[in-house]
Enzyme design. Structure first.
Site, short mmCIF file in Angstrom:
data_model
loop_
_atom_site.label_atom_id
_atom_site.label_comp_id
_atom_site.label_asym_id
_atom_site.label_seq_id
_atom_site.Cartn_x
_atom_site.Cartn_y
_atom_site.Cartn_z
N LYS A 1 0.80 -1.24 0.00
CA LYS A 1 0.00 0.00 0.00
C LYS A 1 0.82 1.28 0.00
CE LYS A 1 -4.08 -1.77 2.25
NZ LYS A 1 -4.84 -1.86 3.49
N ASP B 1 -9.62 2.85 3.07
CA ASP B 1 -9.48 2.23 4.41
C ASP B 1 -9.96 3.18 5.51
OD1 ASP B 1 -8.47 -0.22 3.62
OD2 ASP B 1 -6.37 0.36 3.89
P1 NDP Z 1 1.14 -3.18 5.37
O1 NDP Z 1 1.95 -4.13 4.60
O2 NDP Z 1 1.02 -1.80 4.88
O3 NDP Z 1 1.66 -3.15 6.91
C1 NDP Z 1 1.84 -4.35 7.61
C2 NDP Z 1 2.05 -4.05 9.09
O4 NDP Z 1 1.98 -5.29 9.79
C3 NDP Z 1 3.39 -3.44 9.41
O5 NDP Z 1 3.26 -2.59 10.52
C4 NDP Z 1 4.24 -4.66 9.74
O6 NDP Z 1 5.30 -4.40 10.64
C5 NDP Z 1 3.22 -5.49 10.49
N1 NDP Z 1 3.56 -6.90 10.46
C6 NDP Z 1 3.56 -7.73 9.39
N2 NDP Z 1 3.91 -8.98 9.76
C7 NDP Z 1 4.16 -8.92 11.10
C8 NDP Z 1 4.58 -9.87 12.06
N3 NDP Z 1 4.79 -11.16 11.73
N4 NDP Z 1 4.75 -9.47 13.34
C9 NDP Z 1 4.55 -8.19 13.68
N5 NDP Z 1 4.14 -7.23 12.82
C10 NDP Z 1 3.94 -7.59 11.53
O7 NDP Z 1 -0.31 -3.86 5.50
P2 NDP Z 1 -1.71 -3.19 5.85
O8 NDP Z 1 -1.46 -2.06 6.78
O9 NDP Z 1 -2.45 -2.94 4.62
O10 NDP Z 1 -2.48 -4.38 6.58
C11 NDP Z 1 -2.22 -4.71 7.93
C12 NDP Z 1 -3.34 -5.64 8.41
O11 NDP Z 1 -4.58 -4.91 8.43
C13 NDP Z 1 -3.57 -6.84 7.50
O12 NDP Z 1 -3.93 -7.94 8.30
C14 NDP Z 1 -4.74 -6.43 6.65
O13 NDP Z 1 -5.50 -7.52 6.17
C15 NDP Z 1 -5.55 -5.63 7.67
N6 NDP Z 1 -6.44 -4.68 7.01
C16 NDP Z 1 -7.77 -4.90 7.13
C17 NDP Z 1 -8.66 -4.07 6.52
C18 NDP Z 1 -10.12 -4.33 6.67
O14 NDP Z 1 -10.89 -3.78 5.90
N7 NDP Z 1 -10.54 -5.11 7.64
C19 NDP Z 1 -8.23 -2.93 5.71
C20 NDP Z 1 -6.80 -2.78 5.68
C21 NDP Z 1 -5.95 -3.66 6.28
P3 NDP Z 1 6.81 -4.14 10.12
O15 NDP Z 1 6.84 -2.71 9.69
O16 NDP Z 1 7.63 -4.42 11.33
O17 NDP Z 1 7.04 -5.11 8.99
#
Ligand code: NDP
Length: 276
Positions: free
Chosen positions: A66, A102
């Protein structure tokens, strides 16, 4: 037939195809929502295909693209630029325009809680509250901006502290910014926690030895409830918002951007695995 893609990784678990394809069918639109599992090094080529193919209406963009995608588009709408993340692309000829639905989805999900009482709006529930967001990616950015705009204080806890610092620098409302707190538990207990990481999708625990605040919002949109949602539901005096409600509302806004017609919300809602 035109296609709409879901660009991300992983996407196989997504509930979005069922929602959008039911909505296209209901309105008799000749479109199809398809999964496009896309690794980091495939993103540029995927966008080039969207520009070239001529039969792609647009896309949703999800984890982990994103923020990166924002810099690769031909135009980005003002709100998406303020958030610093794009979750919806509209193809206009060979030009790709980026939007963010979002933030809208998050606000609608909160305004319509609790769903068993009423689906009508009850207003945004936070004002001068302190809210902990786990994560610093695209979804965390949208939630942080929304919560600041509603007058709240926002704490950001992220596995990668540099990414939390970047969010805090760039998300701002009237000179107010979020602040960085330690991953994974934050600082002092606040009024609400938002899980904006994918933790829980595969049964992972989050905040397992922390007392839950009065609101728990878990963005992970899964058919099965996450451990955090289950624990929050079993705790007295905690209001729980799971990811399905936000998923529905952000999808409805994206649908309207692609088709220029209002989404059939109830048709989309009926495809979800639990009532929201
Ligand atoms: P991004 O890729 O933009 O961000 C991912 C985030 O999750 C980062 O902060 C990353 O941390 C963290 N992360 C990923 N893997 C891990 C892990 N194993 N342990 C700890 N932290 C982790 O993704 P999004 O922000 O788009 O999505 C994040 C979540 O929100 C997803 O599950 C997505 O499905 C959900 N979401 C749901 C929506 C809905 O409509 N219900 C809408 C948008 C998102 P780091 O920087 O350390 O890698």
């Amino acid at each position: 037939m035109s296609q709409v893609w879901l660009i991300g990784r992983p996407v196989a678990h997504s509930l979005s195809p069922a929602m959008h394809n039911a909505a296209f069918a209901k309105l008799g639109l000749p479109h199809r929502y398809e999964l496009k599992e896309t690794a980091d090094d495939q993103l540029v080529a995927t966008l080039d295909r969207m520009r070239r193919d001529g039969d792609v209406l647009g896309a949703n963009v999800t984890i982990p693209h994103k923020e990166t995608v924002l810099r690769l588009l031909d135009e980005v709408d003002d709100e998406a630029r303020r958030i610093g993340a794009v979750n919806t692309i509209v193809c206009r000829g060979a030009r790709l325009i980026g939007y963010n639905t979002d933030k809208y989805g998050f606000e609608k999900a909160l305004e319509t809680q609790p769903p068993d009482v009423s689906w009508s709006s009850v207003g945004f529930p936070f004002d001068h509250d302190r809210i902990l967001i786990l994560g610093a990616g695209g979804a965390a950015r949208a939630c942080a901006l929304s919560l600041l705009e509603h007058g709240n204080s926002v704490d950001i806890a992220n596995r990668d502290p540099a990414r939390a610092e970047a969010l805090v620098r760039s998300i701002e409302v009237d000179g107010r910014h979020p602040r960085v707190v330690p991953w994974p538990k934050g600082g002092e207990p606040g009024d609400a926690v938002v899980n904006a990481t994918p933790l829980g999708l595969n049964g992972e625990e989050v905040l397992e030895d922390v007392q839950l605040p009065r609101w728990v919002i878990d963005l992970v949109p899964t058919a099965a409830e996450t451990p955090l949602v289950k624990r929050a539901k079993a705790t007295d005096n905690v209001t729980v918002v799971d990811g399905l409600s936000m998923l529905l509302h952000q999808a409805a806004r994206s649908f309207q951007l692609w088709t220029a017609v209002p989404a059939p919300l109830e048709v989309m809602r009926a495809t979800l695995p639990r009532p929201v």
